[in-house]
Design an enzyme around this catalytic site. Sequence first.
Site, PDB file in Angstrom:
ATOM      1  N   LYS A  67     -20.548  27.821 -60.454  1.00 22.86           N
ATOM      2  CA  LYS A  67     -19.568  27.156 -59.712  1.00 22.86           C
ATOM      3  C   LYS A  67     -19.412  25.540 -60.311  1.00 22.86           C
ATOM      4  O   LYS A  67     -18.221  25.254 -60.568  1.00 22.86           O
ATOM      5  CB  LYS A  67     -20.025  26.966 -58.281  1.00 22.86           C
ATOM      6  N   THR A  68     -20.404  25.071 -60.642  1.00 22.74           N
ATOM      7  CA  THR A  68     -20.254  23.830 -61.412  1.00 22.74           C
ATOM      8  C   THR A  68     -19.516  23.917 -62.780  1.00 22.74           C
ATOM      9  O   THR A  68     -18.700  23.154 -62.997  1.00 22.74           O
ATOM     10  CB  THR A  68     -21.754  23.048 -61.688  1.00 22.74           C
ATOM     11  N   ASP A  91     -20.521  19.095 -54.646  1.00 20.83           N
ATOM     12  CA  ASP A  91     -21.501  20.406 -54.632  1.00 20.83           C
ATOM     13  C   ASP A  91     -22.126  20.523 -53.221  1.00 20.83           C
ATOM     14  O   ASP A  91     -22.242  19.348 -52.661  1.00 20.83           O
ATOM     15  CB  ASP A  91     -22.572  20.264 -55.773  1.00 20.83           C
ATOM     16  N   THR A 112     -23.053  27.225 -51.309  1.00 19.51           N
ATOM     17  CA  THR A 112     -23.553  28.769 -51.353  1.00 19.51           C
ATOM     18  C   THR A 112     -23.845  29.244 -49.773  1.00 19.51           C
ATOM     19  O   THR A 112     -24.047  30.386 -49.531  1.00 19.51           O
ATOM     20  CB  THR A 112     -25.200  28.619 -51.506  1.00 19.51           C
ATOM     21  N   ARG A 121     -27.419  31.443 -64.747  1.00 21.49           N
ATOM     22  CA  ARG A 121     -28.381  30.702 -65.305  1.00 21.49           C
ATOM     23  C   ARG A 121     -29.723  30.994 -65.429  1.00 21.49           C
ATOM     24  O   ARG A 121     -30.656  30.630 -66.109  1.00 21.49           O
ATOM     25  CB  ARG A 121     -28.603  29.643 -64.014  1.00 21.49           C
TER      26      ARG A 121
HETATM   27  P1  ADP Z   1     -23.828  26.747 -60.010  1.00 20.89           P
HETATM   28  O1  ADP Z   1     -23.173  25.556 -59.846  1.00 20.89           O
HETATM   29  O2  ADP Z   1     -23.016  28.136 -59.204  1.00 20.89           O
HETATM   30  O3  ADP Z   1     -25.224  26.710 -59.371  1.00 20.89           O
HETATM   31  P2  ADP Z   1     -23.771  26.378 -62.860  1.00 20.89           P
HETATM   32  O4  ADP Z   1     -22.366  26.422 -62.919  1.00 20.89           O
HETATM   33  O5  ADP Z   1     -24.707  25.365 -62.753  1.00 20.89           O
HETATM   34  O6  ADP Z   1     -24.177  27.182 -61.471  1.00 20.89           O
HETATM   35  O7  ADP Z   1     -24.292  27.599 -63.918  1.00 20.89           O
HETATM   36  C1  ADP Z   1     -25.673  27.769 -64.343  1.00 20.89           C
HETATM   37  C2  ADP Z   1     -25.634  27.869 -65.875  1.00 20.89           C
HETATM   38  O8  ADP Z   1     -25.143  28.852 -65.960  1.00 20.89           O
HETATM   39  C3  ADP Z   1     -24.625  26.705 -66.669  1.00 20.89           C
HETATM   40  O9  ADP Z   1     -25.225  25.711 -67.314  1.00 20.89           O
HETATM   41  C4  ADP Z   1     -24.183  27.717 -67.642  1.00 20.89           C
HETATM   42  O10 ADP Z   1     -24.973  27.494 -69.032  1.00 20.89           O
HETATM   43  C5  ADP Z   1     -24.327  29.072 -67.423  1.00 20.89           C
HETATM   44  N1  ADP Z   1     -23.209  29.944 -67.032  1.00 20.89           N
HETATM   45  C6  ADP Z   1     -22.822  29.881 -65.723  1.00 20.89           C
HETATM   46  N2  ADP Z   1     -21.586  30.594 -65.524  1.00 20.89           N
HETATM   47  C7  ADP Z   1     -21.356  31.134 -66.847  1.00 20.89           C
HETATM   48  C8  ADP Z   1     -20.671  32.034 -67.351  1.00 20.89           C
HETATM   49  N3  ADP Z   1     -19.528  32.525 -66.673  1.00 20.89           N
HETATM   50  N4  ADP Z   1     -20.416  32.280 -68.636  1.00 20.89           N
HETATM   51  C9  ADP Z   1     -21.591  31.660 -69.570  1.00 20.89           C
HETATM   52  N5  ADP Z   1     -22.300  30.798 -69.051  1.00 20.89           N
HETATM   53  C10 ADP Z   1     -22.558  30.694 -67.871  1.00 20.89           C
END
Ligand code: ADP
Length: 345
Positions: free
Chosen positions: A72-73, A117, A166, A225
């Site tokens: 998401k981030t 977030d 979430t 992640r």
């Molecule tokens: P969330 O905000 O949903 O908790 P993040 O955006 O922080 O998740 O993603 C976690 C990590 O996973 C990121 O640092 C990135 O390296 C990796 N990641 C997330 N989505 C992808 C994607 N679609 N393709 C490649 N790497 C990804």
Amino acid sequence: MEKKKVKPESSIVRPESINDDTQDLALRPRSLLEFLGQKGMKENLSVFISAAKERGDSLDHLFLIGPAGLGKTTMAQVVANELGSGFIQTTAPALEKPKDLVGFLTNLKKGDVFFIDEIHSLKPAIEELLYIAMEDYGIDWVVGQGPMARTIRIAIKPFTLVGATTKAGVVSSPLISRFGITCRFSFYELEDLEAIVRRSASLLNVKIENDAASLLAKSSRGTPRVVNQLLKRMRDFAQYAGEPSITLSVVKTGLSRLEIDELGLEKQDREILKIIIERYKGGPVGAETLAISIGESVETLEDYYEPYLIQAGLLQRTPRGRVVTSFAYGHLGMPDIPRNEGSLF
Ligand code: ADP
């Protein structure tokens, strides 16, 4: 306000940590092309982004929903990059007073992407401020006190709010209705996770064999992640064993040392299922009771463990509580005992 803990300290992989090291930053995709998986979402966003750019408008506010670690981030940053806009990020728990939000809003430049977030935990007074900012690009601010108090409207630059959560279920409907675009993240397909492993391995300059990448993908809870964290741990095991690349045998040994099984379950996942089976005859058991039994917060249970256990077909959320499935008994090698009255199975 204390930030909610989503993942236990004892865990080996930490899906909730944001930018926990510089390598994580390096692995983050920067464009829609680099962002692997979530195909339908990307295709739609690509249309909305190019249409907004063509009109010279800011992109409609964007609501991102999905379990931790699914991107998401990353997607919020990618959207800002694709728009050629600035990216400003915060979390709802960090916005303690209305002036904290006003500080962000008044500093936004035209078209900026403002990412909040954990938007489900906004305080009501802050949420109210956000409504006007989202709808009218303004802030209603009270000046003076007592009978002299009056509200003035401060104009802010048109911007795109990206809210991530979430827990979509606890976000208020007035807030949800102000987002023009909603994207739901699903757990990643194996082929997408394999592609992420290969991309990350090449960015980390480490060699990984195909069957090893495929096993890592299978063991990573459908979560980018987690796959990246596991890759880094396997790199450590390979280096320790003096292997020039990450082989299948390195991954098998590594996963068993981290106590991660073939479904990608960690020790605590298995503990949750065992406790429901042994103490609560397979369920139903309420989330609070279960969280206390496993020594975790309800947030950690609901935000981290449960989504994947449910997705993997091992657990069900019912109105009366959590219930394990027959598949869970089979996976743990436990005899499928007669269930509580009222159980679904
Ligand atoms: P969330 O905000 O949903 O908790 P993040 O955006 O922080 O998740 O993603 C976690 C990590 O996973 C990121 O640092 C990135 O390296 C990796 N990641 C997330 N989505 C992808 C994607 N679609 N393709 C490649 N790497 C990804």
